[in-house]
Design a protein around this motif. Structure first.
Motif, PDB file in Angstrom:
ATOM      1  N   THR A   1      -1.446   3.579  10.514  1.00  0.00           N
ATOM      2  CA  THR A   1      -0.942   2.815   9.368  1.00  0.00           C
ATOM      3  C   THR A   1      -1.893   1.688   9.000  1.00  0.00           C
ATOM      4  O   THR A   1      -2.160   1.438   7.815  1.00  0.00           O
ATOM      5  CB  THR A   1       0.445   2.242   9.697  1.00  0.00           C
ATOM      6  OG1 THR A   1       1.330   3.315  10.044  1.00  0.00           O
ATOM      7  CG2 THR A   1       1.019   1.491   8.511  1.00  0.00           C
ATOM      8  N   ALA A   2      -2.396   0.992  10.032  1.00  0.00           N
ATOM      9  CA  ALA A   2      -3.336  -0.102   9.761  1.00  0.00           C
ATOM     10  C   ALA A   2      -4.611   0.413   9.108  1.00  0.00           C
ATOM     11  O   ALA A   2      -5.157  -0.220   8.192  1.00  0.00           O
ATOM     12  CB  ALA A   2      -3.667  -0.834  11.068  1.00  0.00           C
ATOM     13  N   LEU A   3      -5.086   1.564   9.583  1.00  0.00           N
ATOM     14  CA  LEU A   3      -6.295   2.135   8.972  1.00  0.00           C
ATOM     15  C   LEU A   3      -6.033   2.544   7.527  1.00  0.00           C
ATOM     16  O   LEU A   3      -6.894   2.361   6.652  1.00  0.00           O
ATOM     17  CB  LEU A   3      -6.759   3.340   9.799  1.00  0.00           C
ATOM     18  CG  LEU A   3      -7.349   3.018  11.185  1.00  0.00           C
ATOM     19  CD1 LEU A   3      -7.661   4.305  11.932  1.00  0.00           C
ATOM     20  CD2 LEU A   3      -8.613   2.183  11.037  1.00  0.00           C
ATOM     21  N   ALA A   4      -4.837   3.086   7.281  1.00  0.00           N
ATOM     22  CA  ALA A   4      -4.507   3.470   5.904  1.00  0.00           C
ATOM     23  C   ALA A   4      -4.451   2.241   4.995  1.00  0.00           C
ATOM     24  O   ALA A   4      -4.951   2.262   3.859  1.00  0.00           O
ATOM     25  CB  ALA A   4      -3.175   4.218   5.869  1.00  0.00           C
ATOM     26  N   ASP A   5      -3.863   1.148   5.500  1.00  0.00           N
ATOM     27  CA  ASP A   5      -3.822  -0.091   4.711  1.00  0.00           C
ATOM     28  C   ASP A   5      -5.220  -0.626   4.459  1.00  0.00           C
ATOM     29  O   ASP A   5      -5.530  -1.100   3.353  1.00  0.00           O
ATOM     30  CB  ASP A   5      -2.987  -1.143   5.438  1.00  0.00           C
ATOM     31  CG  ASP A   5      -1.512  -0.768   5.489  1.00  0.00           C
ATOM     32  OD1 ASP A   5      -1.095   0.088   4.683  1.00  0.00           O
ATOM     33  OD2 ASP A   5      -0.795  -1.327   6.348  1.00  0.00           O
ATOM     34  N   ALA A   6      -6.067  -0.571   5.512  1.00  0.00           N
ATOM     35  CA  ALA A   6      -7.440  -1.064   5.337  1.00  0.00           C
ATOM     36  C   ALA A   6      -8.185  -0.237   4.292  1.00  0.00           C
ATOM     37  O   ALA A   6      -8.922  -0.789   3.456  1.00  0.00           O
ATOM     38  CB  ALA A   6      -8.183  -1.029   6.681  1.00  0.00           C
ATOM     39  N   ASN A   7      -8.001   1.063   4.317  1.00  0.00           N
ATOM     40  CA  ASN A   7      -8.660   1.910   3.313  1.00  0.00           C
ATOM     41  C   ASN A   7      -8.136   1.607   1.908  1.00  0.00           C
ATOM     42  O   ASN A   7      -8.903   1.633   0.935  1.00  0.00           O
ATOM     43  CB  ASN A   7      -8.423   3.387   3.648  1.00  0.00           C
ATOM     44  CG  ASN A   7      -9.166   3.815   4.897  1.00  0.00           C
ATOM     45  OD1 ASN A   7     -10.224   3.255   5.209  1.00  0.00           O
ATOM     46  ND2 ASN A   7      -8.638   4.779   5.625  1.00  0.00           N
ATOM     47  N   HIS A   8      -6.838   1.296   1.833  1.00  0.00           N
ATOM     48  CA  HIS A   8      -6.264   0.967   0.528  1.00  0.00           C
ATOM     49  C   HIS A   8      -6.898  -0.300  -0.044  1.00  0.00           C
ATOM     50  O   HIS A   8      -7.298  -0.343  -1.225  1.00  0.00           O
ATOM     51  CB  HIS A   8      -4.753   0.788   0.677  1.00  0.00           C
ATOM     52  CG  HIS A   8      -4.088   0.267  -0.560  1.00  0.00           C
ATOM     53  ND1 HIS A   8      -3.978   1.025  -1.718  1.00  0.00           N
ATOM     54  CD2 HIS A   8      -3.518  -0.941  -0.828  1.00  0.00           C
ATOM     55  CE1 HIS A   8      -3.361   0.318  -2.647  1.00  0.00           C
ATOM     56  NE2 HIS A   8      -3.062  -0.884  -2.129  1.00  0.00           N
ATOM     57  N   TYR A   9      -7.014  -1.345   0.800  1.00  0.00           N
ATOM     58  CA  TYR A   9      -7.621  -2.589   0.322  1.00  0.00           C
ATOM     59  C   TYR A   9      -9.100  -2.406   0.011  1.00  0.00           C
ATOM     60  O   TYR A   9      -9.642  -3.014  -0.918  1.00  0.00           O
ATOM     61  CB  TYR A   9      -7.433  -3.680   1.364  1.00  0.00           C
ATOM     62  CG  TYR A   9      -6.013  -4.170   1.476  1.00  0.00           C
ATOM     63  CD1 TYR A   9      -5.341  -4.672   0.375  1.00  0.00           C
ATOM     64  CD2 TYR A   9      -5.322  -4.105   2.697  1.00  0.00           C
ATOM     65  CE1 TYR A   9      -4.023  -5.110   0.457  1.00  0.00           C
ATOM     66  CE2 TYR A   9      -4.007  -4.532   2.792  1.00  0.00           C
ATOM     67  CZ  TYR A   9      -3.370  -5.038   1.672  1.00  0.00           C
ATOM     68  OH  TYR A   9      -2.072  -5.462   1.772  1.00  0.00           O
ATOM     69  N   LEU A  10      -9.763  -1.548   0.784  1.00  0.00           N
ATOM     70  CA  LEU A  10     -11.174  -1.294   0.518  1.00  0.00           C
ATOM     71  C   LEU A  10     -11.358  -0.615  -0.843  1.00  0.00           C
ATOM     72  O   LEU A  10     -12.287  -0.938  -1.598  1.00  0.00           O
ATOM     73  CB  LEU A  10     -11.753  -0.414   1.632  1.00  0.00           C
ATOM     74  CG  LEU A  10     -13.255  -0.102   1.532  1.00  0.00           C
ATOM     75  CD1 LEU A  10     -14.067  -1.388   1.577  1.00  0.00           C
ATOM     76  CD2 LEU A  10     -13.673   0.837   2.655  1.00  0.00           C
ATOM     77  N   GLU A  11     -10.450   0.280  -1.170  1.00  0.00           N
ATOM     78  CA  GLU A  11     -10.515   0.934  -2.485  1.00  0.00           C
ATOM     79  C   GLU A  11     -10.289  -0.069  -3.617  1.00  0.00           C
ATOM     80  O   GLU A  11     -10.928   0.002  -4.663  1.00  0.00           O
ATOM     81  CB  GLU A  11      -9.479   2.053  -2.553  1.00  0.00           C
ATOM     82  CG  GLU A  11      -9.806   3.250  -1.661  1.00  0.00           C
ATOM     83  CD  GLU A  11      -8.708   4.289  -1.679  1.00  0.00           C
ATOM     84  OE1 GLU A  11      -7.700   4.047  -2.399  1.00  0.00           O
ATOM     85  OE2 GLU A  11      -8.835   5.308  -0.978  1.00  0.00           O
ATOM     86  N   ARG A  12      -9.380  -1.008  -3.385  1.00  0.00           N
ATOM     87  CA  ARG A  12      -9.148  -2.019  -4.404  1.00  0.00           C
ATOM     88  C   ARG A  12     -10.371  -2.910  -4.594  1.00  0.00           C
ATOM     89  O   ARG A  12     -10.713  -3.293  -5.720  1.00  0.00           O
ATOM     90  CB  ARG A  12      -7.943  -2.884  -4.009  1.00  0.00           C
ATOM     91  CG  ARG A  12      -6.612  -2.155  -4.120  1.00  0.00           C
ATOM     92  CD  ARG A  12      -5.483  -3.111  -3.848  1.00  0.00           C
ATOM     93  NE  ARG A  12      -5.510  -4.244  -4.768  1.00  0.00           N
ATOM     94  CZ  ARG A  12      -4.750  -5.333  -4.635  1.00  0.00           C
ATOM     95  NH1 ARG A  12      -3.922  -5.420  -3.615  1.00  0.00           N
ATOM     96  NH2 ARG A  12      -4.830  -6.297  -5.509  1.00  0.00           N
TER      97      ARG A  12
END
Length: 638
Positions: free
Chosen positions: A247-258
């Motif tokens: 979940t943390a990795l998914a959140d990090a990828n989401h913020y990186l995309e933003r």
């Protein structure tokens, strides 16, 4: 010695429970969403204690030591109470899953049942021996403890089935529950023989004769099954951690995309400005930075633009970290902010002081809702102010030391003049008396007064030597060297050669440190000599010890002499001050004053501990690392 029959079974039995306790203890259960993690320490404690109990049983079988029964019975009682408490808490946590039986489950597991149970066990402990009491504990504690644990595991799986079923843990919960249910029968009903019913009829020996199966072997089997099942159940915590990481990795990828979607350069601000200019949008992302800003902050454009400015460039106050970045406050309040001094941390980790203006932008465009940051590097001004503060601090310190030196000099001159006049007047009077004796031819009186004259001259000579040592204290000394303080104290003792009736001890743990040998030797010499010479008995005990106090060592010299009253403890540290009348003492009153001056000239402190009874302890601090002494002048007394 041959191993008695059954000892190996007890070993396996105890090992299984100890492994259960250890497997639970090493699981990462902190902040787990599974409520099973809360009572698990009780089960871990049960496994460890009960495993040790079974090993003690094995030892008792081998050694046949009757006194071990009391300890074995105590361990058995404590371990089964832990199992009962684990089962009770697990059932209460999972009682909602019991549907219509929920109220009954909560009533049966209410902690109030411990009161009658405790009273009953206390009565049994009074009436029965250790063996009989242990058998009673199996009936009253082990049986309900293992059964509630089995029921609690089944109820817990039912309450968490939505999460546990996809993990494939259903067989393990059921096998663990079955193992504890079987253990309830094997440990709580098939008990050792005792002198009361039903243990005198239906017991482990009866079962062995009837079924030809060893009860300890059955218990060991259930313990092994329970341990393996629980070990597989505990995988839920590892699975939970893996899910959190994903979940943390998914959140990090989401913020990186933003972050990658943020636009780059903004043309509203001139890049040729002499001050650093940075545009920040309403989300705190850096939109643009001019070359001056990149040069001051030390970041390439690719590492700053498109990223959160406050995450990349940390800001700190002059006195330490800020609770909240002031730029975030501007984004929230929309009020311009100006701080004359703030530290931005450059890319290489070095802080740079800047003076800045943060102006909110409320116009349509890429910066709408954000701000424009303008700042200049004030490193040179900041360094100049810092040097000025250091110079001021140094001047104040030197002024303080000069004022103290002047006060000491004034006291020194006043007391020295007063104390030098007394022996000079005595010498003058004795010279007149000797002259009169010489004229009268009185040889006996002449010899007596000549002896007094030599004594006064000797005192004056010692007094002048002490004056010179006091004046030189803190001004001249040797270079720092490696000093074994215990060896130094022993050298001082040998040099002083105290009477054999005095026992002087140096702590074996005294350190070796790089310091000044001569002043430290003078301090120990004066303190030890003072303890010996002022002792009111023919024998005494003096002890030298030390302890570490951060950047200083604290040395202490303690004796069993007459002690120093509290009201005189400051007086004895002043120059020319003694507690005895001048005509009865040979001391000049400079010894302790010299110690105080030497300690303080090396940035230490001197303390006296002594009540109105016997014994005095002198404590002084001494730097662990020798530092350059402050310059006090180029001239030295010779």
């Amino acid at each position: 010695m041959d191993t008695p029959p059954g000892s190996f079974v007890y070993f396996i039995y105890g090992l299984a429970f100890i492994l259960m306790g250890l497997s639970i203890a090493v699981q990462p259960r902190l902040k787990s969403d599974f409520t099973l993690a809360r009572p698990l320490p009780l089960l871990a404690a049960f496994g460890l204690l009960h495993g040790v109990h079974e090993w003690l049983e094995m030892w008792h079988l081998e050694r046949e030591f009757p006194l071990a029964m009391q300890g074995i019975a105590t361990l058995l009682t404590v371990s089964f109470f832990l199992l009962l408490e684990f089962g009770r808490r697990l059932v209460r946590l999972s009682s909602p899953a019991a549907s219509r039986w929920g109220r009954a489950a909560e009533w049966c597991t209410h902690p109030g049942w411990y009161v009658p149970l405790g009273l009953l066990l206390a009565q049994l402990a009074w009436n029965l021996g250790p063996h009989g009491f242990a058998v009673a504990v199996r009936y009253l504690v082990a049986l309900p403890g293992a059964l509630t644990t089995a029921i609690g595991l089944l109820l817990y799986y039912r309450s968490e089935a939505d999460r546990l079923f996809p993990m494939g843990l259903k067989p393990y919960f059921f096998s663990a529950a079955g193992a504890f249910a079987g253990y309830a029968v094997a440990a709580g009903l098939l008990v050792p023989p005792a002198d009361f019913f039903p243990a005198n009829s239906y017991n482990s020996q009866y079962f062995f004769v009837t079924a030809e199966v060893s009860v300890p072997g059955i218990r060991a089997l259930f313990a092994i099954v329970a341990t393996i099942s629980l070990g597989l159940i505990l995988r839920i915590f590892h699975t939970e951690i893996h899910l959190r990481i994903e979940t943390a990795l998914a959140d990090a990828n989401h913020y990186l995309e933003r972050l990658t979607q943020v636009t780059l350069q903004h043309d509203q601000i001139l890049r040729i400005a002499g001050s650093g200019l940075v545009g920040i949008d309403r989300e705190g992302q850096c939109v643009f930075a001019n070359p001056t800003a990149l040069e001051v902050l030390g970041f390439p454009e690719s590492e700053l633009v498109g990223y959160s400015f406050t995450s990349v460039v940390r800001c700190c106050g002059v006195d330490g970290p800020l609770k909240r970045c002031p730029l975030c406050s501007v984004l929230d309040t929309r009020e311009p902010t100006h701080r004359s001094e703030i530290l931005f941390v450059r890319r290489d980790g070095t802080p740079v002081p800047v003076e800045y203006v943060a102006e909110p932008v409320d116009e349509p465009g890429e910066l709408d809702g954000g701000l424009v940051l303008s700042f200049i590097d004030i490193s040179q001004r900041w360094e100049a102010e810092k040097r000025l503060m250091e110079t001021t601090r140094s001047l104040r310190e030197k002024t303080r030391k000069l004022e103290r030196a002047n006060a000491e000099l004034e006291q020194y001159a006043h007391v020295a003049a007063h104390d030098l006049k007394a022996p000079i007047r005595a010498v003058s009077m004795l010279a007149s008396v000797i002259e009169q004796d010489f004229r009268q031819g009185n040889s006996r009186s002449l010899s007596k007064h000549a002896s007094l004259l030599r004594d006064r001259v000797s005192r004056m000579d010692r007094f002048i030597d002490d004056l010179l040592r006091y004046a030189r204290a803190g001004y001249e000394g040797d270079a720092p060297e490696l000093v074994d303080t215990r060896g130094l104290v022993n050298d001082v003792i040998r040099f002083l050669s105290p009477p054999p009736s005095f026992r002087i001890e140096a702590d074996a743990a005294m350190p070796s440190l790089v310091t000044w040998r001569t002043p430290l030797s003078q301090i120990f010499s004066n303190l030890i000599a003072n303890a010996v010479s002022h002792h009111d008995r023919g024998s005494g005990h003096i002890r030298v010890a030390t302890r570490s106090c951060g950047e200083f060592y604290e040395f202490e010299v303690s004796d069993d002499g007459p002690g120093i009253p509290v009201e005189h403890q400051k007086t004895v540290l002043q120059v020319f001050q003694v507690l005895e009348p001048r005509d009865r003492t040979k001391h000049s009153g400079l010894g302790l004053a010299l110690v105080k001056k030497l300690v303080e000239s090396h940035e230490g402190e001197l303390f006296i501990e002594s009540g109105n009874g016997r014994g005095t302890t002198f404590r002084f601090t001494w730097p662990v690392v020798a530092k350059c002494l402050p310059a006090t002048g180029t001239s030295r007394l010779r």
